[in-house]
Scaffold this motif. Structure first.
Motif, mmCIF file in Angstrom:
data_model
loop_
_atom_site.group_PDB
_atom_site.id
_atom_site.type_symbol
_atom_site.label_atom_id
_atom_site.label_comp_id
_atom_site.label_asym_id
_atom_site.label_seq_id
_atom_site.Cartn_x
_atom_site.Cartn_y
_atom_site.Cartn_z
ATOM 1 N N GLY A 1 0.530 -1.269 -0.229
ATOM 2 C CA GLY A 1 0.111 0.141 -0.018
ATOM 3 C C GLY A 1 1.202 1.052 -0.074
ATOM 4 N N LEU A 2 1.469 1.704 1.017
ATOM 5 C CA LEU A 2 2.828 2.581 0.928
ATOM 6 C C LEU A 2 3.993 2.669 -0.189
ATOM 7 C CD1 LEU A 2 3.574 2.149 4.962
ATOM 8 C CD2 LEU A 2 2.308 3.786 3.153
ATOM 9 N N ALA A 3 4.200 1.751 -1.126
ATOM 10 C CA ALA A 3 4.773 1.411 -2.177
ATOM 11 C C ALA A 3 3.544 1.487 -3.257
ATOM 12 C CB ALA A 3 5.318 0.029 -2.598
ATOM 13 N N ILE A 4 2.523 1.523 -3.476
ATOM 14 C CA ILE A 4 1.839 2.023 -4.209
ATOM 15 C C ILE A 4 1.676 3.281 -4.267
ATOM 16 C CG2 ILE A 4 -0.783 1.733 -5.308
ATOM 17 C CD1 ILE A 4 -0.371 -1.151 -4.617
ATOM 18 N N GLY A 5 1.068 3.696 -2.985
ATOM 19 C CA GLY A 5 0.669 4.897 -2.517
ATOM 20 C C GLY A 5 1.720 6.239 -2.795
ATOM 21 N N THR A 6 2.896 5.808 -3.049
ATOM 22 C CA THR A 6 4.498 6.987 -2.750
ATOM 23 C C THR A 6 4.577 6.597 -4.135
ATOM 24 O OG1 THR A 6 4.712 6.515 -0.609
ATOM 25 C CG2 THR A 6 6.700 7.160 -2.078
ATOM 26 N N ALA A 7 4.659 5.548 -4.578
ATOM 27 C CA ALA A 7 4.537 5.387 -6.770
ATOM 28 C C ALA A 7 3.987 6.143 -7.139
ATOM 29 C CB ALA A 7 5.061 4.155 -6.880
ATOM 30 N N LEU A 8 2.714 6.993 -6.766
ATOM 31 C CA LEU A 8 2.007 7.147 -7.264
ATOM 32 C C LEU A 8 1.181 8.750 -6.962
ATOM 33 C CD1 LEU A 8 -0.967 4.393 -7.476
ATOM 34 C CD2 LEU A 8 0.783 4.991 -9.580
ATOM 35 N N GLY A 9 2.158 9.372 -6.325
ATOM 36 C CA GLY A 9 2.500 9.625 -5.416
ATOM 37 C C GLY A 9 0.864 11.207 -4.829
ATOM 38 N N TRP A 10 0.270 9.604 -4.189
ATOM 39 C CA TRP A 10 -0.859 10.248 -3.705
ATOM 40 C C TRP A 10 -0.639 10.839 -2.626
ATOM 41 C CZ3 TRP A 10 -3.608 5.011 -3.670
ATOM 42 C CH2 TRP A 10 -4.710 4.562 -4.306
ATOM 43 N N HIS A 11 -1.555 11.334 -2.089
ATOM 44 C CA HIS A 11 -1.784 11.984 -0.687
ATOM 45 C C HIS A 11 -1.297 11.251 0.048
ATOM 46 C CE1 HIS A 11 -3.173 14.256 2.848
ATOM 47 N NE2 HIS A 11 -2.993 15.433 2.262
ATOM 48 N N ASN A 12 -0.829 11.534 1.944
ATOM 49 C CA ASN A 12 -0.925 10.749 2.273
ATOM 50 C C ASN A 12 -1.775 10.399 3.049
ATOM 51 O OD1 ASN A 12 1.688 11.620 2.528
ATOM 52 N ND2 ASN A 12 1.604 12.652 4.461
ATOM 53 N N LEU A 13 -3.245 10.737 3.382
ATOM 54 C CA LEU A 13 -4.249 9.372 3.300
ATOM 55 C C LEU A 13 -4.282 8.620 2.338
ATOM 56 C CD1 LEU A 13 -6.790 9.251 5.708
ATOM 57 C CD2 LEU A 13 -7.854 11.068 4.186
ATOM 58 N N ALA A 14 -4.360 8.750 1.071
ATOM 59 C CA ALA A 14 -5.289 7.665 0.363
ATOM 60 C C ALA A 14 -3.859 6.870 0.855
ATOM 61 C CB ALA A 14 -5.223 8.692 -1.029
ATOM 62 N N THR A 15 -3.511 7.325 0.873
ATOM 63 C CA THR A 15 -2.033 5.983 1.106
ATOM 64 C C THR A 15 -2.186 5.476 1.864
ATOM 65 O OG1 THR A 15 -0.354 7.770 -0.252
ATOM 66 C CG2 THR A 15 0.501 5.773 1.140
ATOM 67 N N VAL A 16 -2.592 5.876 3.059
ATOM 68 C CA VAL A 16 -2.873 5.308 4.654
ATOM 69 C C VAL A 16 -3.694 4.347 4.756
ATOM 70 C CG1 VAL A 16 -3.434 5.744 6.710
ATOM 71 C CG2 VAL A 16 -1.526 6.701 5.955
ATOM 72 N N VAL A 17 -5.692 4.968 3.715
ATOM 73 C CA VAL A 17 -5.888 4.068 3.676
ATOM 74 C C VAL A 17 -5.667 3.266 3.076
ATOM 75 C CG1 VAL A 17 -8.733 3.832 2.693
ATOM 76 C CG2 VAL A 17 -8.046 5.694 4.090
ATOM 77 N N LEU A 18 -5.286 2.989 1.331
ATOM 78 C CA LEU A 18 -4.875 1.713 0.962
ATOM 79 C C LEU A 18 -4.297 1.313 1.734
ATOM 80 C CD1 LEU A 18 -4.908 0.388 -1.532
ATOM 81 C CD2 LEU A 18 -3.269 1.518 -2.091
ATOM 82 N N SER A 19 -2.700 1.015 2.358
ATOM 83 C CA SER A 19 -2.240 -0.319 3.195
ATOM 84 C C SER A 19 -2.897 -0.674 4.438
ATOM 85 C CB SER A 19 -0.698 0.968 3.645
ATOM 86 O OG SER A 19 -0.890 1.600 4.712
ATOM 87 N N ILE A 20 -3.331 -0.032 4.671
ATOM 88 C CA ILE A 20 -4.796 -0.026 5.749
ATOM 89 C C ILE A 20 -5.366 -1.392 5.867
ATOM 90 C CG2 ILE A 20 -6.862 0.017 7.102
ATOM 91 C CD1 ILE A 20 -5.135 3.064 8.340
ATOM 92 N N ALA A 21 -6.203 -1.310 4.417
ATOM 93 C CA ALA A 21 -6.856 -2.338 4.135
ATOM 94 C C ALA A 21 -6.120 -3.482 3.370
ATOM 95 C CB ALA A 21 -7.885 -1.851 2.059
ATOM 96 N N LEU A 22 -5.217 -3.186 3.185
ATOM 97 C CA LEU A 22 -4.120 -3.703 2.026
ATOM 98 C C LEU A 22 -4.005 -5.249 2.941
ATOM 99 C CD1 LEU A 22 -2.603 -2.890 -1.170
ATOM 100 C CD2 LEU A 22 -4.646 -4.547 -1.118
#
Length: 159
Positions: A39-60
């Protein structure tokens, strides 16, 4: 609580309870780490905002944590539909605590979320956050197991 779980946990010596808690937390750490890193790798690589990255990493983390919890109970003969509630009962609190601690630390470590995948700050912060989350979650799992809850509900399927 089944009679089987009652005898396995309530009468267990302190060292056994701690050993079971460490084992349960290591299992949780594996699923959380896979989901968290992805989740953190995807969110960081895509330049997502911290909230979206954290939500994705928690879900995964929950998806991978539950998936790993379901494997042994499905091997013991339970169907997917029967294994899912066992995974929820065994790992929900553990994953939630681990994710709360881990993501809170990633957000408060200066530069961790903005460092990028090629940065030592990103990966070092993630290792520290997961290590602290592990240390915080072990006593939670010990408390649950001592009461026949959490990972203790899976013991009847470990043959």
């Amino acid at each position: 609580m089944s009679e089987h779980n009652h005898h396995r946990t309530h009468g267990a010596p302190q060292a056994t309870l701690w050993s079971q808690a460490v084992s349960a937390t290591l299992h949780c750490l594996l699923g959380c780490s896979i989901g968290e890193v992805l989740g953190l790798a995807i969110g960081t690589a895509l330049g997502w905002h911290n909230l979206a990255t954290v939500v994705l990493s928690i879900a995964l983390a929950f998806v991978f944590g539950y998936s790993l919890a379901m494997r042994p109970v499905m091997r013991a003969g339970l169907t997917f539909a029967a294994a899912l509630p066992v995974a929820f009962a065994s790992d929900t609190v553990s994953i939630a605590v681990m994710e709360l601690v881990d993501n809170a630390l990633m957000l408060v470590i200066p530069g961790a979320m903005d460092a990028g995948l090629s940065s030592g700050i990103f990966w070092g912060s993630l290792v520290v956050a997961l290590a602290v989350a592990f240390v915080v979650t072990v006593p939670v799992n010990r408390w649950l197991i001592a009461r026949g809850k959490g990972h203790a509900v899976m013991h009847q399927y470990h043959h």
